[in-house]
Scaffold this motif. Structure first.
Motif, PDB file in Angstrom:
ATOM      1  N   GLU A  14       0.848  -1.189   0.000  1.00 41.80           N
ATOM      2  CA  GLU A  14       0.000   0.000   0.000  1.00 41.80           C
ATOM      3  C   GLU A  14       0.884   1.240   0.000  1.00 41.80           C
ATOM      4  O   GLU A  14       1.687   1.392   0.924  1.00 41.80           O
ATOM      5  N   PRO A  15       0.858   2.117  -0.988  1.00 42.28           N
ATOM      6  CA  PRO A  15      -0.101   2.053  -2.105  1.00 42.28           C
ATOM      7  C   PRO A  15       0.274   1.043  -3.190  1.00 42.28           C
ATOM      8  O   PRO A  15      -0.522   0.772  -4.086  1.00 42.28           O
ATOM      9  N   GLY A  16       1.483   0.507  -3.136  1.00 46.85           N
ATOM     10  CA  GLY A  16       1.887  -0.448  -4.147  1.00 46.85           C
ATOM     11  C   GLY A  16       2.314   0.225  -5.435  1.00 46.85           C
ATOM     12  O   GLY A  16       2.346   1.452  -5.551  1.00 46.85           O
ATOM     13  N   PRO A  17       2.659  -0.578  -6.453  1.00 41.45           N
ATOM     14  CA  PRO A  17       3.022  -0.027  -7.763  1.00 41.45           C
ATOM     15  C   PRO A  17       1.920   0.864  -8.320  1.00 41.45           C
ATOM     16  O   PRO A  17       0.748   0.733  -7.942  1.00 41.45           O
ATOM     17  N   ALA A  18       2.283   1.758  -9.197  1.00 39.49           N
ATOM     18  CA  ALA A  18       1.297   2.688  -9.774  1.00 39.49           C
ATOM     19  C   ALA A  18       0.145   1.935 -10.431  1.00 39.49           C
ATOM     20  O   ALA A  18      -1.020   2.355 -10.354  1.00 39.49           O
ATOM     21  N   CYS A  19       0.461   0.796 -11.065  1.00 43.64           N
ATOM     22  CA  CYS A  19      -0.567   0.054 -11.800  1.00 43.64           C
ATOM     23  C   CYS A  19      -1.600  -0.593 -10.887  1.00 43.64           C
ATOM     24  O   CYS A  19      -2.648  -1.050 -11.355  1.00 43.64           O
ATOM     25  N   TYR A  20      -1.347  -0.623  -9.566  1.00 43.12           N
ATOM     26  CA  TYR A  20      -2.352  -1.154  -8.644  1.00 43.12           C
ATOM     27  C   TYR A  20      -3.552  -0.215  -8.521  1.00 43.12           C
ATOM     28  O   TYR A  20      -4.624  -0.623  -8.091  1.00 43.12           O
ATOM     29  N   GLY A  21      -3.328   1.063  -8.856  1.00 46.32           N
ATOM     30  CA  GLY A  21      -4.428   2.030  -8.778  1.00 46.32           C
ATOM     31  C   GLY A  21      -4.839   2.375  -7.369  1.00 46.32           C
ATOM     32  O   GLY A  21      -5.975   2.802  -7.131  1.00 46.32           O
ATOM     33  N   LEU A  22      -3.905   2.247  -6.412  1.00 46.00           N
ATOM     34  CA  LEU A  22      -4.216   2.538  -5.009  1.00 46.00           C
ATOM     35  C   LEU A  22      -3.557   3.826  -4.526  1.00 46.00           C
ATOM     36  O   LEU A  22      -3.473   4.070  -3.326  1.00 46.00           O
ATOM     37  N   GLY A  23      -3.063   4.622  -5.465  1.00 46.29           N
ATOM     38  CA  GLY A  23      -2.472   5.903  -5.099  1.00 46.29           C
ATOM     39  C   GLY A  23      -0.986   6.013  -5.348  1.00 46.29           C
ATOM     40  O   GLY A  23      -0.413   7.096  -5.232  1.00 46.29           O
ATOM     41  N   GLY A  24      -0.340   4.923  -5.699  1.00 45.04           N
ATOM     42  CA  GLY A  24       1.087   4.978  -6.010  1.00 45.04           C
ATOM     43  C   GLY A  24       1.319   5.684  -7.335  1.00 45.04           C
ATOM     44  O   GLY A  24       0.548   5.518  -8.281  1.00 45.04           O
ATOM     45  N   THR A  25       2.368   6.484  -7.393  1.00 46.02           N
ATOM     46  CA  THR A  25       2.648   7.233  -8.632  1.00 46.02           C
ATOM     47  C   THR A  25       4.054   6.988  -9.164  1.00 46.02           C
ATOM     48  O   THR A  25       4.353   7.344 -10.305  1.00 46.02           O
ATOM     49  N   GLU A  26       4.924   6.413  -8.359  1.00 50.35           N
ATOM     50  CA  GLU A  26       6.310   6.222  -8.781  1.00 50.35           C
ATOM     51  C   GLU A  26       6.468   4.893  -9.525  1.00 50.35           C
ATOM     52  O   GLU A  26       5.806   3.909  -9.198  1.00 50.35           O
ATOM     53  N   PRO A  27       7.365   4.846 -10.508  1.00 46.04           N
ATOM     54  CA  PRO A  27       7.508   3.634 -11.326  1.00 46.04           C
ATOM     55  C   PRO A  27       8.218   2.514 -10.573  1.00 46.04           C
ATOM     56  O   PRO A  27       9.221   2.736  -9.895  1.00 46.04           O
ATOM     57  N   THR A  28       7.707   1.307 -10.687  1.00 42.50           N
ATOM     58  CA  THR A  28       8.300   0.140 -10.043  1.00 42.50           C
ATOM     59  C   THR A  28       8.608  -0.925 -11.105  1.00 42.50           C
ATOM     60  O   THR A  28       8.218  -0.789 -12.276  1.00 42.50           O
ATOM     61  N   ASN A  29       9.270  -1.993 -10.665  1.00 47.24           N
ATOM     62  CA  ASN A  29       9.557  -3.095 -11.588  1.00 47.24           C
ATOM     63  C   ASN A  29       8.270  -3.719 -12.123  1.00 47.24           C
ATOM     64  O   ASN A  29       8.204  -4.122 -13.286  1.00 47.24           O
ATOM     65  N   THR A  30       7.246  -3.804 -11.280  1.00 50.86           N
ATOM     66  CA  THR A  30       5.961  -4.362 -11.722  1.00 50.86           C
ATOM     67  C   THR A  30       5.350  -3.503 -12.818  1.00 50.86           C
ATOM     68  O   THR A  30       4.825  -4.025 -13.817  1.00 50.86           O
TER      69      THR A  30
END
Length: 432
Positions: free
Chosen positions: A107-123
């Motif tokens: 939480e918020p997790g990768p941006a693609c989770y759509g939970l509020g994350g905005t920074e790029p991750t490996n996922t």
């Protein structure tokens, strides 16, 4: 140990979870006929790397937990780095692209989770490149590709990259970090990665493992049937174990083997008493003797296993010189050897689960579930790639890359010019 023993040796449970993963990697490698293995456990926030040589997991007494607190008792040697599916990519003050150790977490997790994350991750990078489907966990988790594309815009602007080049760069930096860690636990300790198999598990391990094997010239990669819960498998395979040690500093030439035999017998009595408290029967006890040896005047010591009863130190000295040559590329039989300490590894073996061989008939087409455009740099861009359902793969079937294998707890990438087979234990063996 049992729960009743934990209060007496509470610190022994530190890092027990990652140790279980190392035990699982050893078991899986042996199941596939390999005595040398590197365990690669990549999850959401970190990667844990272990090494098995000639069937033995490497053990260390020089390790610590968070904030640098040292722990002096023996533990399975596991190297942990901040690289996982949620590791964040960022640009440092010098303008270089970095990856981890900071993680988006769950939480918020990768941006693609759509939970509020905005920074790029490996996922996010894997999703952009088509390596991950937009539906994970059998459709329970829906990934948002648009949000993943938004997360890499800063990288695109900084380096004048397309979104796909940015995603590829993120994964290349992540792989470089993990390759360095693999070298630390192998090459820097005198082991040649070409003599090992890479056992990859954790939710993200199978997405990166083949590229790491290519980087280090590791010939084979094994993906177990349920890679996402590999560490839990190790918990079912672990034996009881207590380590006893005592300092004993003396030149080898001044030491009588009768003197050491007496010390070992005293320690073994203590070890047997500890195993009895755990409810271990005598026939299930295995006591392994160790002597720590070093060249006189040196502080680095090497752990040498010796037989029992101890009649001579000649073989132990030869083993020490050979091991010193392997570890440090140096040995000299003319230098005085010194004993630094004695140890007993007290093991209580327990019944372990046995995995049945599974034979699934059919053809590769039976497991085929569709096609997806997947980005492979070695192919120069996106490639129409077959997607297979791993659980339906026939036994012994050969899969030629590029291909993607999907299952509930992980996704396996088989790059171009790489082949894989599904064995009778449902392990995927990738030949690099």
């Amino acid at each position: 140990m049992t729960a009743n023993t934990v209060p007496q040796f509470a610190s022994r449970i530190a890092s027990s979870g990652i140790a279980a993963g190392a035990i699982a990697s050893k078991y899986i490698a042996e199941l596939c006929g390999f005595k040398n293995a590197i365990g690669f456990d990549m999850g959401g926030t970190s990667t844990d790397i272990s090494l098995v040589y000639e069937g033995d997991l490497k053990v260390t007494k020089d390790w610590y937990i968070e904030y640098g607190y040292p722990i002096g008792f023996p533990s399975i040697e596991v190297l942990t780095i901040g690289a996982g599916g949620g590791s964040i990519s960022w640009i440092d003050e010098g303008g270089s692209l970095r990856n981890g150790p900071k993680s988006a977490g769950a939480e918020p997790g990768p941006a693609c989770y759509g939970l509020g994350g905005t920074e790029p991750t490996n996922t996010d990078a894997h999703l952009i490149l088509g390596r991950l489907d937009t539906k994970l966990l059998d459709g329970q988790l829906i990934l948002d590709k648009d949000k993943a594309l938004e997360s890499v815009q800063n990288i695109c602007q900084t380096f004048n990259y397309t979104e796909y080049e940015a995603a590829q760069a993120i994964l290349q930096v992540a792989n470089a970090n993990m390759a360095d860690a693999l070298r630390l636990i192998s090459v820097s300790k005198g082991y040649d990665p070409r003599d090992f198999v890479l056992v990859a598990f954790g939710g993200a391990g199978a997405l990166h493992s083949t590229y790491l094997a290519k980087e280090l010239d590791i010939p084979h990669v094994i993906i177990p049937p349920q890679p996402g819960v590999g560490g839990a498998l190790g918990c079912l395979l672990v034996d009881f174990r207590h380590d006893l040690s005592q300092t004993f500093v003396k030149r080898v030439r001044d030491t009588l083997h009768e003197e050491l035999e007496k010390k070992f017998l005293e320690m073994e009595d203590e070890a047997i008493a500890l195993l009895r408290k755990e409810g271990i029967k005598e026939e299930d006890m295995n006591l392994v003797r160790h002597i720590e040896m070093r060249y006189e005047g040196q502080w680095r010591s090497l752990d040498i296993i010796v037989g029992k009863p101890l009649f001579s130190l000649t073989q132990a000295i030869k083993k020490f010189h050979d091991e010193h040559e392997r570890a440090y590329s140096f040995s000299d039989p003319n230098i005085e050897v010194e004993i630094y300490g004695l140890g007993i590894e007290a093991i209580g073996t327990v019944p372990k689960p046995e995995f049945k061989k599974v034979y699934i008939d059919g053809s590769l087409e039976d497991a085929h579930k569709g096609w997806r455009n997947v980005f492979f740099k070695e192919n120069g861009g996106f490639t129409r790639t077959p997607i297979y359902e791993r659980d339906k793969l026939p036994t012994g079937v050969e899969i030629n890359g590029p291909a993607v294998l999907e299952q509930l707890d992980s996704t396996i990438i088989i790059p171009p010019n790489v082949s894989a087979k599904n064995d009778e234990y449902r392990n995927i063996m990738i030949t690099v």
